[in-house]
Design a protein around this motif. Structure first.
Motif, PDB file in Angstrom:
ATOM      1  N   THR A  28       0.804  -1.215   0.000  1.00  0.00           N
ATOM      2  CA  THR A  28       0.000   0.000   0.000  1.00  0.00           C
ATOM      3  C   THR A  28       0.841   1.270   0.000  1.00  0.00           C
ATOM      4  O   THR A  28       0.589   2.178  -0.799  1.00  0.00           O
ATOM      5  CB  THR A  28      -0.967   0.022   1.205  1.00  0.00           C
ATOM      6  OG1 THR A  28      -1.834  -1.117   1.116  1.00  0.00           O
ATOM      7  CG2 THR A  28      -1.794   1.289   1.234  1.00  0.00           C
ATOM      8  N   ASP A  29       1.845   1.358   0.862  1.00  0.00           N
ATOM      9  CA  ASP A  29       2.622   2.595   0.963  1.00  0.00           C
ATOM     10  C   ASP A  29       3.320   2.932  -0.361  1.00  0.00           C
ATOM     11  O   ASP A  29       3.264   4.069  -0.825  1.00  0.00           O
ATOM     12  CB  ASP A  29       3.655   2.504   2.092  1.00  0.00           C
ATOM     13  CG  ASP A  29       3.011   2.520   3.469  1.00  0.00           C
ATOM     14  OD1 ASP A  29       1.825   2.884   3.589  1.00  0.00           O
ATOM     15  OD2 ASP A  29       3.705   2.145   4.434  1.00  0.00           O
ATOM     16  N   TYR A  32       0.649   3.783  -3.008  1.00  0.00           N
ATOM     17  CA  TYR A  32       0.085   5.109  -2.739  1.00  0.00           C
ATOM     18  C   TYR A  32       1.064   6.202  -3.166  1.00  0.00           C
ATOM     19  O   TYR A  32       0.669   7.187  -3.800  1.00  0.00           O
ATOM     20  CB  TYR A  32      -0.267   5.248  -1.257  1.00  0.00           C
ATOM     21  CG  TYR A  32      -0.829   6.597  -0.906  1.00  0.00           C
ATOM     22  CD1 TYR A  32      -2.125   6.954  -1.294  1.00  0.00           C
ATOM     23  CD2 TYR A  32      -0.074   7.523  -0.191  1.00  0.00           C
ATOM     24  CE1 TYR A  32      -2.638   8.199  -0.979  1.00  0.00           C
ATOM     25  CE2 TYR A  32      -0.585   8.771   0.131  1.00  0.00           C
ATOM     26  CZ  TYR A  32      -1.872   9.106  -0.266  1.00  0.00           C
ATOM     27  OH  TYR A  32      -2.383  10.336   0.035  1.00  0.00           O
ATOM     28  N   THR A  35       0.919   6.937  -6.765  1.00  0.00           N
ATOM     29  CA  THR A  35      -0.257   7.701  -7.214  1.00  0.00           C
ATOM     30  C   THR A  35      -0.066   9.191  -6.985  1.00  0.00           C
ATOM     31  O   THR A  35      -0.844   9.992  -7.505  1.00  0.00           O
ATOM     32  CB  THR A  35      -1.554   7.242  -6.513  1.00  0.00           C
ATOM     33  OG1 THR A  35      -1.513   7.606  -5.126  1.00  0.00           O
ATOM     34  CG2 THR A  35      -1.786   5.757  -6.670  1.00  0.00           C
ATOM     35  N   ARG A  36       0.941   9.568  -6.220  1.00  0.00           N
ATOM     36  CA  ARG A  36       1.241  10.977  -5.943  1.00  0.00           C
ATOM     37  C   ARG A  36       2.329  11.533  -6.861  1.00  0.00           C
ATOM     38  O   ARG A  36       2.542  12.745  -6.908  1.00  0.00           O
ATOM     39  CB  ARG A  36       1.672  11.158  -4.482  1.00  0.00           C
ATOM     40  CG  ARG A  36       0.591  10.816  -3.484  1.00  0.00           C
ATOM     41  CD  ARG A  36      -0.565  11.760  -3.706  1.00  0.00           C
ATOM     42  NE  ARG A  36      -1.589  11.680  -2.709  1.00  0.00           N
ATOM     43  CZ  ARG A  36      -2.868  11.410  -3.014  1.00  0.00           C
ATOM     44  NH1 ARG A  36      -3.237  11.158  -4.234  1.00  0.00           N
ATOM     45  NH2 ARG A  36      -3.772  11.419  -2.072  1.00  0.00           N
ATOM     46  N   ARG A  49      -6.897  11.659  -7.872  1.00  0.00           N
ATOM     47  CA  ARG A  49      -5.979  11.304  -6.787  1.00  0.00           C
ATOM     48  C   ARG A  49      -6.744  10.415  -5.809  1.00  0.00           C
ATOM     49  O   ARG A  49      -7.750  10.827  -5.255  1.00  0.00           O
ATOM     50  CB  ARG A  49      -5.471  12.545  -6.078  1.00  0.00           C
ATOM     51  CG  ARG A  49      -4.565  13.377  -6.942  1.00  0.00           C
ATOM     52  CD  ARG A  49      -4.010  14.530  -6.119  1.00  0.00           C
ATOM     53  NE  ARG A  49      -3.285  15.439  -6.961  1.00  0.00           N
ATOM     54  CZ  ARG A  49      -1.975  15.382  -7.160  1.00  0.00           C
ATOM     55  NH1 ARG A  49      -1.267  14.457  -6.582  1.00  0.00           N
ATOM     56  NH2 ARG A  49      -1.386  16.255  -7.932  1.00  0.00           N
ATOM     57  N   SER A  51      -7.383   8.298  -2.363  1.00  0.00           N
ATOM     58  CA  SER A  51      -7.040   8.423  -0.946  1.00  0.00           C
ATOM     59  C   SER A  51      -6.209   7.213  -0.526  1.00  0.00           C
ATOM     60  O   SER A  51      -6.223   6.164  -1.181  1.00  0.00           O
ATOM     61  CB  SER A  51      -8.304   8.494  -0.095  1.00  0.00           C
ATOM     62  OG  SER A  51      -8.945   7.223  -0.057  1.00  0.00           O
ATOM     63  N   TYR A  52      -5.514   7.374   0.578  1.00  0.00           N
ATOM     64  CA  TYR A  52      -4.732   6.260   1.108  1.00  0.00           C
ATOM     65  C   TYR A  52      -5.635   5.061   1.379  1.00  0.00           C
ATOM     66  O   TYR A  52      -5.273   3.922   1.075  1.00  0.00           O
ATOM     67  CB  TYR A  52      -3.994   6.689   2.380  1.00  0.00           C
ATOM     68  CG  TYR A  52      -3.083   5.609   2.911  1.00  0.00           C
ATOM     69  CD1 TYR A  52      -1.790   5.471   2.416  1.00  0.00           C
ATOM     70  CD2 TYR A  52      -3.526   4.716   3.890  1.00  0.00           C
ATOM     71  CE1 TYR A  52      -0.945   4.476   2.889  1.00  0.00           C
ATOM     72  CE2 TYR A  52      -2.687   3.715   4.367  1.00  0.00           C
ATOM     73  CZ  TYR A  52      -1.402   3.597   3.858  1.00  0.00           C
ATOM     74  OH  TYR A  52      -0.579   2.597   4.317  1.00  0.00           O
ATOM     75  N   GLU A  53      -6.801   5.297   1.908  1.00  0.00           N
ATOM     76  CA  GLU A  53      -7.741   4.221   2.234  1.00  0.00           C
ATOM     77  C   GLU A  53      -8.191   3.483   0.974  1.00  0.00           C
ATOM     78  O   GLU A  53      -8.306   2.258   0.974  1.00  0.00           O
ATOM     79  CB  GLU A  53      -8.946   4.764   2.999  1.00  0.00           C
ATOM     80  CG  GLU A  53      -8.622   5.262   4.395  1.00  0.00           C
ATOM     81  CD  GLU A  53      -7.884   6.612   4.417  1.00  0.00           C
ATOM     82  OE1 GLU A  53      -7.966   7.385   3.430  1.00  0.00           O
ATOM     83  OE2 GLU A  53      -7.190   6.861   5.426  1.00  0.00           O
ATOM     84  N   VAL A  55      -6.500   3.192  -1.857  1.00  0.00           N
ATOM     85  CA  VAL A  55      -5.358   2.400  -2.338  1.00  0.00           C
ATOM     86  C   VAL A  55      -5.164   1.177  -1.448  1.00  0.00           C
ATOM     87  O   VAL A  55      -4.955   0.058  -1.947  1.00  0.00           O
ATOM     88  CB  VAL A  55      -4.076   3.260  -2.399  1.00  0.00           C
ATOM     89  CG1 VAL A  55      -2.856   2.406  -2.709  1.00  0.00           C
ATOM     90  CG2 VAL A  55      -4.236   4.376  -3.432  1.00  0.00           C
ATOM     91  N   ARG A  56      -5.242   1.358  -0.140  1.00  0.00           N
ATOM     92  CA  ARG A  56      -5.096   0.237   0.797  1.00  0.00           C
ATOM     93  C   ARG A  56      -6.152  -0.841   0.526  1.00  0.00           C
ATOM     94  O   ARG A  56      -5.830  -2.029   0.434  1.00  0.00           O
ATOM     95  CB  ARG A  56      -5.230   0.733   2.243  1.00  0.00           C
ATOM     96  CG  ARG A  56      -5.080  -0.382   3.279  1.00  0.00           C
ATOM     97  CD  ARG A  56      -5.553   0.044   4.645  1.00  0.00           C
ATOM     98  NE  ARG A  56      -6.971   0.334   4.572  1.00  0.00           N
ATOM     99  CZ  ARG A  56      -7.583   1.285   5.252  1.00  0.00           C
ATOM    100  NH1 ARG A  56      -6.924   2.051   6.078  1.00  0.00           N
ATOM    101  NH2 ARG A  56      -8.877   1.472   5.122  1.00  0.00           N
ATOM    102  N   CYS A  59      -5.395  -2.613  -2.886  1.00  0.00           N
ATOM    103  CA  CYS A  59      -4.266  -3.558  -2.769  1.00  0.00           C
ATOM    104  C   CYS A  59      -4.675  -4.797  -1.980  1.00  0.00           C
ATOM    105  O   CYS A  59      -4.312  -5.925  -2.340  1.00  0.00           O
ATOM    106  CB  CYS A  59      -3.071  -2.892  -2.100  1.00  0.00           C
ATOM    107  SG  CYS A  59      -2.215  -1.678  -3.125  1.00  0.00           S
TER     108      CYS A  59
END
Length: 188
Positions: A28-29, A32, A35-36, A49, A51-53, A55-56, A59
């Motif tokens: 995930t990290d 993510y 994606t930035r 864009r 969100s982290y959630e 993408v988490r 994955c």
């Protein structure tokens, strides 16, 4: 006839400089962060864009999808996350699938790592899944990726005019595909 069980297996494929492993929440990290990256977003045409959630969650669910294969690209020997690739839009009746790859940072381009990852997944697609055709879309300005695809046997089949609007400019996308026999010939 293709072997759909090969999509459910989620294999680990190892080359000289990259290892392809099942994409999971542990990536995930790195995913993510990719994606930035503005250049990665431009090359993949991703305006949104995530969100982290998001993408988490994405994955974490890749291993449960029996209809596609999503793998993380890991650099050897460092073990660094380099990006991801997938075989999706699998069409069993026509023995074909779509291919997507995105390296997570420009530092990984130009070293043959994407080419090695592409060759590994195409070998799996043709040998184990028993596909006949693998296709992709690539933006016409991405000459480095186009060269990699050509080296793996892909040929341009068509052009999607003005498919991407990025920073006020329109760009074409190329439809490329490789058949099993073309891939084998390119690997000689």
């Amino acid at each position: 006839m293709i072997d759909l069980s090969a999509l459910r297996e989620k294999p680990t494929l190892t080359g000289d400089r990259v290892r392809l492993v099942p994409l999971t929440g542990e990536h995930t990290d790195g995913f993510y962060a990719s994606t930035r990256d503005e250049e990665v977003r431009r090359l993949t045409g991703r305006h949104r864009r995530f969100s982290y959630e998001e993408v988490r969650d994405w994955c974490a669910t890749r291993r449960t999808r029996p209809d596609r294969l999503d793998l993380a690209i890991i650099e050897l020997p460092s073990g660094r996350f380099m990006g991801g690739l997938s075989l999706d839009e699998v069409d069993p009746d026509n023995e074909s699938a779509a291919y997507r790859i995105a390296l997570s940072a420009i530092e990984f381009t130009g070293h043959g790592l994407g080419r090695e990852a592409t060759r590994l997944i195409l070998s799996y697609a043709f040998d184990r899944v028993r596909l006949h055709r693998v296709w992709l879309n690539v933006y016409a300005f991405n000459m480095r990726a186009i060269a990699v695809y050509r080296a793996c046997g892909f040929a341009v089949e068509g052009r999607l005019r003005d498919a991407l609007l990025w920073d006020g400019r329109r760009h074409d996308a190329l439809l490329m595909a490789v058949m099993e026999n073309e891939f084998r010939k390119a690997m000689l």
